[in-house]
Design an enzyme around this catalytic site. Structure first.
Site, PDB file in Angstrom:
ATOM      1  N   ARG A  27       0.895  -1.163   0.261  1.00  0.00           N
ATOM      2  CA  ARG A  27      -0.112  -0.029   0.104  1.00  0.00           C
ATOM      3  C   ARG A  27       0.823   1.282  -0.201  1.00  0.00           C
ATOM      4  O   ARG A  27       0.513   2.277   0.522  1.00  0.00           O
ATOM      5  CB  ARG A  27      -0.847  -0.025   1.126  1.00  0.00           C
ATOM      6  CG  ARG A  27      -2.030  -0.999   1.123  1.00  0.00           C
ATOM      7  CD  ARG A  27      -3.324  -0.596   0.320  1.00  0.00           C
ATOM      8  NE  ARG A  27      -4.104  -1.737  -0.046  1.00  0.00           N
ATOM      9  CZ  ARG A  27      -5.229  -1.636   0.827  1.00  0.00           C
ATOM     10  NH1 ARG A  27      -5.494  -0.646   1.615  1.00  0.00           N
ATOM     11  NH2 ARG A  27      -6.224  -2.529   0.759  1.00  0.00           N
ATOM     12  N   ARG A  40      -6.587  11.537  -6.160  1.00  0.00           N
ATOM     13  CA  ARG A  40      -7.701  11.091  -5.836  1.00  0.00           C
ATOM     14  C   ARG A  40      -9.007  11.994  -5.896  1.00  0.00           C
ATOM     15  O   ARG A  40     -10.121  11.985  -6.397  1.00  0.00           O
ATOM     16  CB  ARG A  40      -7.925  10.394  -4.386  1.00  0.00           C
ATOM     17  CG  ARG A  40      -8.841   9.397  -4.152  1.00  0.00           C
ATOM     18  CD  ARG A  40      -8.622   8.792  -3.026  1.00  0.00           C
ATOM     19  NE  ARG A  40      -9.979   7.903  -2.377  1.00  0.00           N
ATOM     20  CZ  ARG A  40     -10.836   8.317  -1.959  1.00  0.00           C
ATOM     21  NH1 ARG A  40     -10.972   9.799  -1.355  1.00  0.00           N
ATOM     22  NH2 ARG A  40     -11.801   7.566  -1.433  1.00  0.00           N
ATOM     23  N   ASP A  77      -6.967  -2.347  -7.448  1.00  0.00           N
ATOM     24  CA  ASP A  77      -7.532  -3.214  -6.249  1.00  0.00           C
ATOM     25  C   ASP A  77      -7.834  -4.729  -6.559  1.00  0.00           C
ATOM     26  O   ASP A  77      -7.761  -5.138  -7.696  1.00  0.00           O
ATOM     27  CB  ASP A  77      -8.711  -2.434  -5.843  1.00  0.00           C
ATOM     28  CG  ASP A  77      -9.013  -2.910  -4.273  1.00  0.00           C
ATOM     29  OD1 ASP A  77      -8.378  -2.503  -3.366  1.00  0.00           O
ATOM     30  OD2 ASP A  77      -9.925  -3.621  -4.014  1.00  0.00           O
ATOM     31  N   TYR A 154     -15.018 -11.487   0.105  1.00  0.00           N
ATOM     32  CA  TYR A 154     -15.892 -10.145  -0.152  1.00  0.00           C
ATOM     33  C   TYR A 154     -16.938 -10.354  -1.076  1.00  0.00           C
ATOM     34  O   TYR A 154     -18.292  -9.904  -0.767  1.00  0.00           O
ATOM     35  CB  TYR A 154     -14.968  -9.394  -1.002  1.00  0.00           C
ATOM     36  CG  TYR A 154     -13.874  -8.754   0.019  1.00  0.00           C
ATOM     37  CD1 TYR A 154     -14.271  -7.651   0.742  1.00  0.00           C
ATOM     38  CD2 TYR A 154     -12.744  -9.212  -0.195  1.00  0.00           C
ATOM     39  CE1 TYR A 154     -13.131  -7.118   1.596  1.00  0.00           C
ATOM     40  CE2 TYR A 154     -11.576  -8.771   0.759  1.00  0.00           C
ATOM     41  CZ  TYR A 154     -11.827  -7.534   1.426  1.00  0.00           C
ATOM     42  OH  TYR A 154     -10.824  -7.268   2.496  1.00  0.00           O
TER      43      TYR A 154
HETATM   44  O1  1CP Z   1       0.097   0.771  -3.480  1.00  0.00           O
HETATM   45  C1  1CP Z   1      -0.222  -0.388  -3.234  1.00  0.00           C
HETATM   46  O2  1CP Z   1      -0.085  -1.223  -2.579  1.00  0.00           O
HETATM   47  C2  1CP Z   1      -1.269  -0.611  -4.607  1.00  0.00           C
HETATM   48  C3  1CP Z   1      -2.587  -0.492  -4.275  1.00  0.00           C
HETATM   49  C4  1CP Z   1      -3.689  -1.468  -3.717  1.00  0.00           C
HETATM   50  C5  1CP Z   1      -3.514  -2.820  -3.340  1.00  0.00           C
HETATM   51  C6  1CP Z   1      -2.245  -3.727  -3.585  1.00  0.00           C
HETATM   52  C7  1CP Z   1      -4.681  -1.081  -3.219  1.00  0.00           C
HETATM   53  C8  1CP Z   1      -5.436   0.323  -3.456  1.00  0.00           C
HETATM   54  N1  1CP Z   1      -5.546  -2.224  -2.723  1.00  0.00           N
HETATM   55  C9  1CP Z   1      -4.714  -3.255  -2.924  1.00  0.00           C
HETATM   56  C10 1CP Z   1      -5.069  -4.661  -2.588  1.00  0.00           C
HETATM   57  C11 1CP Z   1      -6.113  -5.016  -1.667  1.00  0.00           C
HETATM   58  N2  1CP Z   1      -7.379  -4.294  -1.566  1.00  0.00           N
HETATM   59  C12 1CP Z   1      -6.141  -6.183  -0.798  1.00  0.00           C
HETATM   60  C13 1CP Z   1      -4.921  -7.119  -0.480  1.00  0.00           C
HETATM   61  C14 1CP Z   1      -3.918  -6.403   0.366  1.00  0.00           C
HETATM   62  C15 1CP Z   1      -4.233  -6.125   1.941  1.00  0.00           C
HETATM   63  O3  1CP Z   1      -4.475  -7.127   2.696  1.00  0.00           O
HETATM   64  O4  1CP Z   1      -4.220  -4.803   2.139  1.00  0.00           O
HETATM   65  C16 1CP Z   1      -7.415  -5.963  -0.064  1.00  0.00           C
HETATM   66  C17 1CP Z   1      -7.939  -7.103   1.011  1.00  0.00           C
HETATM   67  C18 1CP Z   1      -8.351  -5.073  -0.742  1.00  0.00           C
HETATM   68  C19 1CP Z   1      -9.872  -4.802  -0.427  1.00  0.00           C
HETATM   69  C20 1CP Z   1      -9.787  -3.240  -0.073  1.00  0.00           C
HETATM   70  N3  1CP Z   1      -9.813  -2.352  -1.312  1.00  0.00           N
HETATM   71  C21 1CP Z   1      -9.812  -2.539   1.132  1.00  0.00           C
HETATM   72  C22 1CP Z   1      -9.777  -3.435   2.489  1.00  0.00           C
HETATM   73  C23 1CP Z   1     -11.176  -3.639   2.968  1.00  0.00           C
HETATM   74  C24 1CP Z   1     -10.877  -4.533   4.255  1.00  0.00           C
HETATM   75  O5  1CP Z   1     -11.685  -5.587   4.131  1.00  0.00           O
HETATM   76  O6  1CP Z   1     -10.233  -4.271   5.300  1.00  0.00           O
HETATM   77  C25 1CP Z   1      -9.982  -1.349   1.012  1.00  0.00           C
HETATM   78  C26 1CP Z   1     -10.109  -0.349   2.002  1.00  0.00           C
HETATM   79  C27 1CP Z   1      -9.918  -1.069  -0.532  1.00  0.00           C
HETATM   80  C28 1CP Z   1      -9.836   0.152  -1.133  1.00  0.00           C
HETATM   81  C29 1CP Z   1      -8.530   0.757  -1.797  1.00  0.00           C
HETATM   82  N4  1CP Z   1      -7.533  -0.086  -2.396  1.00  0.00           N
HETATM   83  C30 1CP Z   1      -6.577   0.720  -2.429  1.00  0.00           C
HETATM   84  C31 1CP Z   1      -6.591   2.018  -1.880  1.00  0.00           C
HETATM   85  C32 1CP Z   1      -5.391   3.030  -1.860  1.00  0.00           C
HETATM   86  C33 1CP Z   1      -8.102   1.694  -1.215  1.00  0.00           C
HETATM   87  C34 1CP Z   1      -8.511   2.676  -0.529  1.00  0.00           C
HETATM   88  C35 1CP Z   1      -9.336   3.870  -1.173  1.00  0.00           C
HETATM   89  C36 1CP Z   1      -9.210   5.362  -1.027  1.00  0.00           C
HETATM   90  O7  1CP Z   1      -9.892   5.523  -0.036  1.00  0.00           O
HETATM   91  O8  1CP Z   1      -8.528   6.061  -1.629  1.00  0.00           O
END
Ligand code: 1CP
Length: 355
Positions: A27, A40, A77, A154
């Protein structure tokens, strides 16, 4: 495609000699960076940011402009696949991802198809192509996907979950329905990651964020088995280079031997296992990625450096086969300067291990 200027990350994953231990952060592009929040804002919302190749590339490169990271990771994502399957992904402020059409029964699973990576998911491939162009060969680009089990949580829960009751009910009461879903997801992930590789991803990582909520038997049957199928189906060499694959099961420290046996190149570790134990258990079979607790980044610089030194010492003096990382994503309220202290500490303190 241009030559890679810094291939330290790829070399470490293949256990080849490096000058210092490579580092990136899960992340690394995201809300802890003010410039991410600004971009964003321009895009409007998170999915619009993912679907705009120029802006997705811009946020992918933002952390690399601040810190000397050894890899970039595609900004996207894991939930792009279920969205492309027609489940209707949306984000509610402060509540994380949600689906308007979750999977509830066998008929729902039978209805979904395998998304075309250059069709419904073409925006992801366009982002990969744009990022590779904009990176100009500075560092490798990591492509990624969720594991079938993690995606299924999910899809069946309808969003994030804490107790995973709906998917566990399906797992115990209707295992064949869940296997059908996981098999479709594994096929989708294989096509999706192979398309990312063809579009320019130089390594891939599978995030199994929720595999650790399973019993050891169920982990093997419902999560690892499908990641194994993915490893078997991936393109392993492209553009004259091996494309390494990293499997990351959060809370999966008990199962390292089984994970290594899939034929993956590397295992991602969270912070609940000592990296020296992990190293002893997997030997030279795979490389290791990890494993600092992301909360250490709340500490003073000296405390961060001390933790980096401890983990480097734990991995030991075999010199290679270690990619430094956090054990999970960076927290959104971490001061960006502390991430800089961390990255610099890895490079500086690891040099003596690579003579
Ligand atoms: O910089 C990076 O790492 C690249 C971007 C990235 C990656 C690899 C994002 C952006 N998401 C992910 C993978 C991801 N998404 C995972 C696997 C890794 C982990 O465990 O963290 C998972 C479980 C998700 C699902 C997801 N998408 C969540 C988590 C929800 C939960 O159940 O806890 C969330 C909050 C998102 C949205 C998201 N994805 C990425 C970002 C920056 C965001 C936040 C969106 C925003 O508000 O800008």
């Amino acid at each position: 495609m241009s030559e890679l200027k810094n291939d330290c990350y790829l070399r470490a994953l293949l256990k080849q000699p490096v000058d210092c231990t490579p580092v990136w952060m899960m992340r690394q592009a995201g809300r802890y960076l003010p410039e991410y929040r600004a971009t964003r804002g321009v895009a409007g919302d998170f999915m619009s940011l993912c679907k705009n190749a120029e802006l997705a590339s811009e946020v992918t490169l933002q952390p690399l402009k601040r810190f000397p990271l050894d890899a970039a990771i595609l900004f996207s994502d894991i939930l792009t696949i279920p969205d492309a399957m027609g489940l209707g992904l949306y984000f509610e402020a402060g509540e994380g991802p949600k689906f308007s059409h979750p999977i509830t029964c066998k008929a729902d699973v039978e209805r979904i198809g395998i998304p075309d990576p250059e069709g419904e998911l073409q925006y992801v491939m366009n982002a990969v192509r744009q990022i590779r162009h904009d990176l100009q060969g500075e560092v490798p680009l990591i492509g990624f996907s969720g594991s079938p089990w993690t995606l299924a949580t999910y899809m069946v829960e309808g969003g994030s979950s804490k107790a995973f009751t709906k998917i566990k009910k399906m797992m115990y009461a209707e295992p064949q329905t869940l296997h059908l879903l996981l098999d479709k997801l594994a096929d989708s992930v294989i096509e999706y990651l192979n398309a990312q590789i063809k579009a320019g991803a130089q390594a891939v990582m599978v995030f199994d964020t929720w595999g650790g909520v399973l019993t050891p038997r169920d982990y093997n049957e419902f999560s690892l088995r499908y990641m194994h199928k993915i490893v078997d189906g991936l393109i392993r060499e492209n553009d004259g280079r091996r494309v390494p694959v990293t499997l990351f099961t959060k809370n999966g420290g008990m199962w390292l031997e089984q994970i290594a046996a899939t034929g993956c190149d590397a295992i991602g570790l969270d912070w609940t296992i000592d990296i020296s134990d992990a190293k002893r258990r997997v030997g030279d079979k795979v490389a290791l990625q990890g494993n600092m607790d992301p909360s250490v980044l709340y500490a003073q610089p000296e405390r961060i450096r001390q933790e980096v030194a401890t983990i480097l010492e734990g991995f030991g003096d075999t010199g290679t086969g270690h990619v430094f990382n956090l054990g999970h994503g960076i927290h959104l309220d971490v001061p960006p300067e502390n991430a800089g202290v961390f990255v610099d500490a890895v490079h500086e303190l690891s040099k003596p291990y690579h003579k």
